[in-house]
Design a protein around this motif. Structure first.
Motif, PDB file in Angstrom:
ATOM      1  N   ARG A 283       0.840  -1.201   0.000  1.00 40.85           N
ATOM      2  CA  ARG A 283       0.000   0.000   0.000  1.00 40.85           C
ATOM      3  C   ARG A 283       0.867   1.239   0.000  1.00 40.85           C
ATOM      4  O   ARG A 283       1.948   1.255   0.573  1.00 40.85           O
ATOM      5  CB  ARG A 283      -0.849   0.045   1.274  1.00 40.85           C
ATOM      6  CG  ARG A 283      -2.168  -0.673   1.159  1.00 40.85           C
ATOM      7  CD  ARG A 283      -3.024  -0.400   2.397  1.00 40.85           C
ATOM      8  NE  ARG A 283      -3.597  -1.664   2.850  1.00 40.85           N
ATOM      9  CZ  ARG A 283      -3.082  -2.407   3.807  1.00 40.85           C
ATOM     10  NH1 ARG A 283      -2.022  -1.993   4.471  1.00 40.85           N
ATOM     11  NH2 ARG A 283      -3.642  -3.548   4.140  1.00 40.85           N
ATOM     12  N   GLN A 284       0.390   2.289  -0.639  1.00 40.08           N
ATOM     13  CA  GLN A 284       1.033   3.598  -0.527  1.00 40.08           C
ATOM     14  C   GLN A 284       0.737   4.152   0.861  1.00 40.08           C
ATOM     15  O   GLN A 284      -0.404   4.141   1.305  1.00 40.08           O
ATOM     16  CB  GLN A 284       0.451   4.540  -1.591  1.00 40.08           C
ATOM     17  CG  GLN A 284       1.042   5.930  -1.585  1.00 40.08           C
ATOM     18  CD  GLN A 284       2.481   5.933  -2.097  1.00 40.08           C
ATOM     19  OE1 GLN A 284       2.769   5.379  -3.154  1.00 40.08           O
ATOM     20  NE2 GLN A 284       3.360   6.523  -1.314  1.00 40.08           N
ATOM     21  N   LEU A 285       1.750   4.604   1.569  1.00 36.97           N
ATOM     22  CA  LEU A 285       1.510   5.139   2.916  1.00 36.97           C
ATOM     23  C   LEU A 285       0.876   6.516   2.829  1.00 36.97           C
ATOM     24  O   LEU A 285       1.213   7.301   1.946  1.00 36.97           O
ATOM     25  CB  LEU A 285       2.828   5.249   3.682  1.00 36.97           C
ATOM     26  CG  LEU A 285       3.481   3.936   4.087  1.00 36.97           C
ATOM     27  CD1 LEU A 285       4.854   4.206   4.698  1.00 36.97           C
ATOM     28  CD2 LEU A 285       2.609   3.167   5.076  1.00 36.97           C
ATOM     29  N   PRO A 286      -0.042   6.829   3.743  1.00 36.67           N
ATOM     30  CA  PRO A 286      -0.616   8.181   3.748  1.00 36.67           C
ATOM     31  C   PRO A 286       0.453   9.205   4.146  1.00 36.67           C
ATOM     32  O   PRO A 286       1.376   8.872   4.896  1.00 36.67           O
ATOM     33  CB  PRO A 286      -1.719   8.103   4.808  1.00 36.67           C
ATOM     34  CG  PRO A 286      -1.469   6.865   5.574  1.00 36.67           C
ATOM     35  CD  PRO A 286      -0.595   5.965   4.775  1.00 36.67           C
ATOM     36  N   PRO A 287       0.302  10.466   3.639  1.00 39.83           N
ATOM     37  CA  PRO A 287       1.326  11.494   3.903  1.00 39.83           C
ATOM     38  C   PRO A 287       1.649  11.660   5.382  1.00 39.83           C
ATOM     39  O   PRO A 287       2.804  11.892   5.740  1.00 39.83           O
ATOM     40  CB  PRO A 287       0.692  12.777   3.349  1.00 39.83           C
ATOM     41  CG  PRO A 287      -0.334  12.313   2.378  1.00 39.83           C
ATOM     42  CD  PRO A 287      -0.792  10.953   2.816  1.00 39.83           C
TER      43      PRO A 287
ATOM     44  N   ASN B 102       5.354  11.582   6.834  1.00 38.43           N
ATOM     45  CA  ASN B 102       5.942  12.702   7.569  1.00 38.43           C
ATOM     46  C   ASN B 102       6.442  12.289   8.948  1.00 38.43           C
ATOM     47  O   ASN B 102       7.456  12.777   9.417  1.00 38.43           O
ATOM     48  CB  ASN B 102       4.930  13.839   7.719  1.00 38.43           C
ATOM     49  CG  ASN B 102       4.718  14.548   6.399  1.00 38.43           C
ATOM     50  OD1 ASN B 102       5.502  14.355   5.467  1.00 38.43           O
ATOM     51  ND2 ASN B 102       3.664  15.342   6.301  1.00 38.43           N
ATOM     52  N   LYS B 103       5.681  11.371   9.572  1.00 42.22           N
ATOM     53  CA  LYS B 103       6.120  10.925  10.899  1.00 42.22           C
ATOM     54  C   LYS B 103       7.439  10.169  10.791  1.00 42.22           C
ATOM     55  O   LYS B 103       8.314  10.291  11.645  1.00 42.22           O
ATOM     56  CB  LYS B 103       5.053  10.028  11.531  1.00 42.22           C
ATOM     57  CG  LYS B 103       3.964  10.800  12.241  1.00 42.22           C
ATOM     58  CD  LYS B 103       3.459  10.026  13.457  1.00 42.22           C
ATOM     59  CE  LYS B 103       2.328  10.787  14.157  1.00 42.22           C
ATOM     60  NZ  LYS B 103       1.116  10.895  13.324  1.00 42.22           N
ATOM     61  N   ILE B 104       7.566   9.381   9.709  1.00 39.03           N
ATOM     62  CA  ILE B 104       8.824   8.648   9.521  1.00 39.03           C
ATOM     63  C   ILE B 104       9.960   9.643   9.296  1.00 39.03           C
ATOM     64  O   ILE B 104      11.027   9.557   9.909  1.00 39.03           O
ATOM     65  CB  ILE B 104       8.715   7.666   8.335  1.00 39.03           C
ATOM     66  CG1 ILE B 104       7.705   6.561   8.694  1.00 39.03           C
ATOM     67  CG2 ILE B 104      10.074   7.056   8.004  1.00 39.03           C
ATOM     68  CD1 ILE B 104       7.355   5.633   7.556  1.00 39.03           C
TER      69      ILE B 104
END
Ligand code: ADP
Ligand code: MG
Length: 647
Positions: free
Chosen positions: A5-9, A13-15
């Motif tokens: 899955r594409q990760l949500p923004p 950002n948290k990463i």
């Protein structure tokens, strides 16, 4: 089957935030960089609870247009680069476009900003990544960024935070780095409403450094600079009288960016080799200017580390610049304050086997003696011509000290010239012109160097005090010499020249000596085989963990080979890290010169004092012993006047 899955923004950002924002100090760093990039001339930092509760940074820079505010906090949005090519000519501190997005994701962020062109300001809030659209507000030209409750939505990270005091320490460090890099900017730091720093803008770097670290360091800074094809190096290094137990006071700036570079830290350590005690680190503030394309700053998320195109070249430049400077600088420790008087003299003897040293001293010194005379024909001629001087360093028990008839411990400058002239009549004059000769041919009063003691044109006079110090006069005032430390340094240099010139005499042992070791010790010894042989110690494997010593330096004939090898191995194993060949040689030279040198407590004859004082001028760096302790302290006339309340 796992689904991709594409990760949500917000997760992205948290990463990213995890990488860039480690603690409040990281926020301080990122925001300060933005303010500098925005061309601010004044930046005010306010922290509550070390930054854990709040970080506010206000600048008078370019500001951000209201409609651009949402972009400023969007990830991968930046005004600083446009294409990948720009990455290799970055002139700004930031370029990743990640900081504000990351900070907004893990805190409550408030931006108020106004450009010079707009009538009023605009503000935008972000909480845990959720943006409230911009609204007009009143504010001065520039930008105010406020970060509250850092890590409020990442409890794991929050748990790792230390006390407010510790976090304040880290944040202050971020602040200091930036303040040092940009002395022309007015920086202030407030903590819980207390002003910690108010650093007025200055064009003088020493002033900014002093404002950050105090007068004691500020007074002891030595300017260094060099310019080569790839890099220009400028800045200050501290006199060896100032050092630290860690390398935190080594500030290196690359094109205005604070960096840490192990290789350059190593070069710095090398430059101070022999000037600092083991375990002490130099203090330095250095600016390196490089063409932006000669360095890659995009190798570390917070850009703390960089990759140089030609790291070796920069290493050599740094080392050479400092070394050259030290050679032309008088590093003799000056006595200015009671607290600056270094460690107690008992230390001089620590760790030395007094008896063994006595036994072997004669061999070593007579061996090294030839070298001295070879180095200085001038000295030898003079020594021979001079009646009371034997030209030898004889370490037999000496009769009690008695002054020569014309001996004046502290002659007046003028009479000493005359007296020395008379005493020198029958002697072969040295090549070095006397001070008065130089003064005649070069009457310029500007050259301060003339004020320094030159290689002497008359035998330096001195007297022994407490059988451990020698007191003598110099142009500047009174010099007190630690006899052991100075002699150790002189021997060290003499032996080192011999070793480097490949002139170590080796003796084959009639019966090779086996030394049984632990497996680690044996491996260590054999690894250092080549270096050891350079010092005249030949070893070879002898089955199991036994090593055979087959040849041994002639000058150490009376020291047990077994003991010396064990000493060397201990030394190799002690640091934990693998010492370089040069370190091993160096340590061995220390050991040998230490054992051979006259000791504190040894009574010296006048001749010996003279010879030792002469030798002081034959080598560079005799102001420090090989362990980095000062060999001499100078009490300047001004200092003496001050203490006797004459001024
Ligand atoms: P970067 O600095 O890598 O560009 P940031 O997330 O730190 O990324 O900032 C995003 C953008 O916001 C910057 O490119 C800049 O245009 C703008 N910005 C941030 N802080 C300031 C400031 N203090 N003054 C003016 N503009 C700013
Ligand atoms: Mg930035």
């Amino acid at each position: 089957m796992p689904t991709i899955r594409q990760l949500p923004p917000s997760v992205i950002n948290k990463i990213a935030a995890g990488e860039v924002i480690e603690r409040p100090a990281s926020v301080v760093k990122e925001l300060l960089e933005n303010s500098v990039d925005a061309g601010a001339t004044r930046i005010d930092v306010t922290l509550l609870q070390g930054g854990l509760e709040m970080i506010r940074i206000a600048d008078n820079g370019s500001g951000i247009e209201a409609e651009q505010l949402p972009l400023a906090v969007a990830s991968h949005a930046t005004s600083k680069i446009q294409s990948a090519d720009d990455l290799f000519r970055v002139q700004t501190l930031g370029f990743r476009g990640e900081a504000l997005a990351s900070i907004g994701e893990i805190s409550q962020l408030l931006i108020r900003s106004r450009t010079a062109e707009s009538q009023g300001g605009a503000e935008l809030a972000v909480k845990g990544g959720t943006i409230t659209p911009p609204a007009p507000c009143g504010c001065p030209i520039g930008t105010i960024l406020e970060v509250r409750n850092l890590f409020f939505n990442t409890p794991v990270r929050r748990k790792f935070m230390r006390s407010a005091q510790t976090e304040l320490g880290h944040s202050t460090e971020s602040f200091t780095r930036m303040a040092l890099a940009y002395p022309a900017i007015h920086f202030t730091l407030r903590h819980n409403e207390r002003v910690v720093y108010d650093l007025l803008p200055t064009g003088n770097w020493r002033e900014r450094i002093t404002a950050c670290f105090g007068q004691e360091i500020g007074n002891e800074l030595i300017w260094v600079e060099s310019e080569e094809a790839v890099a220009a190096l400028r800045g200050f290094v501290a006199n060896p009288s100032q050092s630290r137990a860690n390398n935190r006071l080594q500030y290196l700036f690359l094109n205005g960016r604070f960096i840490r570079d192990r290789s350059l830290q190593h070069a710095l350590g090398e430059a101070y080799r022999g000037l600092l005690l083991t375990g002490r680190f130099p203090i330095a503030f250095l600016r390196l200017e490089l063409r932006p394309d000669a360095v890659d700053v995009n190798v570390h998320p917070t850009k703390l580390e960089v990759r140089f195109e030609d790291a070796g070249q920069i290493y050599s430049q740094l080392l050479a610049t400092l070394r050259t400077k030290f050679l032309s600088t008088d590093l003799t420790a000056k006595v200015t304050h009671p607290s600056s008087i270094p460690a107690s003299p008992q230390q001089t003897d620590q760790g030395f086997d007094r008896e063994a040293a006595d036994r072997h001293r004669d061999e070593v010194t007579s061996w090294a003696r030839g070298e001295t005379h070879q180095r200085s024909a001038e000295f030898e001629l003079r020594a021979q011509a001079s009646q009371p001087m034997q030209g030898k360093f004889e370490f037999q028990p000496q009769p009690a000290w008695h002054p020569l008839p014309d001996f004046q411990p502290f002659p007046q400058p003028h009479t000493s010239e005359v007296a020395a002239g008379a005493a020198n009549q029958n002697r072969v004059e040295p090549q070095v012109p006397s001070r008065s000769e130089i003064a005649e041919t070069n009457p310029s009063p500007v050259d301060q160097d003339l004020e320094r003691p030159l290689p002497v044109s008359s035998p330096p006079r001195g007297m022994q005090v407490q059988n451990r110090y020698i007191v003598t006069e110099t142009e500047e005032g009174m010099l007190v010499i630690d006899q052991h430390a100075l002699h150790e340094r002189v021997l060290y240099e003499q032996i080192r020249e011999r070793v480097l010139g490949g002139k170590m005499e080796t003796q084959r042992l009639l019966v090779p000596e086996p030394v049984s070791l632990t497996p680690a010790e044996a491996a260590t010894a054999l690894e250092a085989q080549q270096t050891l042989s350079q010092l005249g110690i030949e070893i070879e494997p002898f089955g199991g963990d036994t090593v055979l010593i087959s040849a041994y330096p002639a000058m150490l004939a009376n020291l047990s080979p077994n003991e010396v090898l064990r000493n060397v191995i201990d030394l190799l194993l002690a640091g934990g890290k693998k010492p370089e060949r040069r370190d091993i040689l160096d340590e061995l030279l220390h050991m040998i010169s230490c054992k051979a040198a006259i000791k504190a407590g040894d009574r010296l004859s006048l001749d010996e004092i003279h010879v030792l004082l002469q030798q002081r001028h034959l080598f560079q760096d005799t102001h420090h012993c090989p362990h980095g302790r000062p060999t001499s302290l100078i009490f300047t006339r001004e200092e003496l006047d001050r203490r006797f309340k004459r001024t």
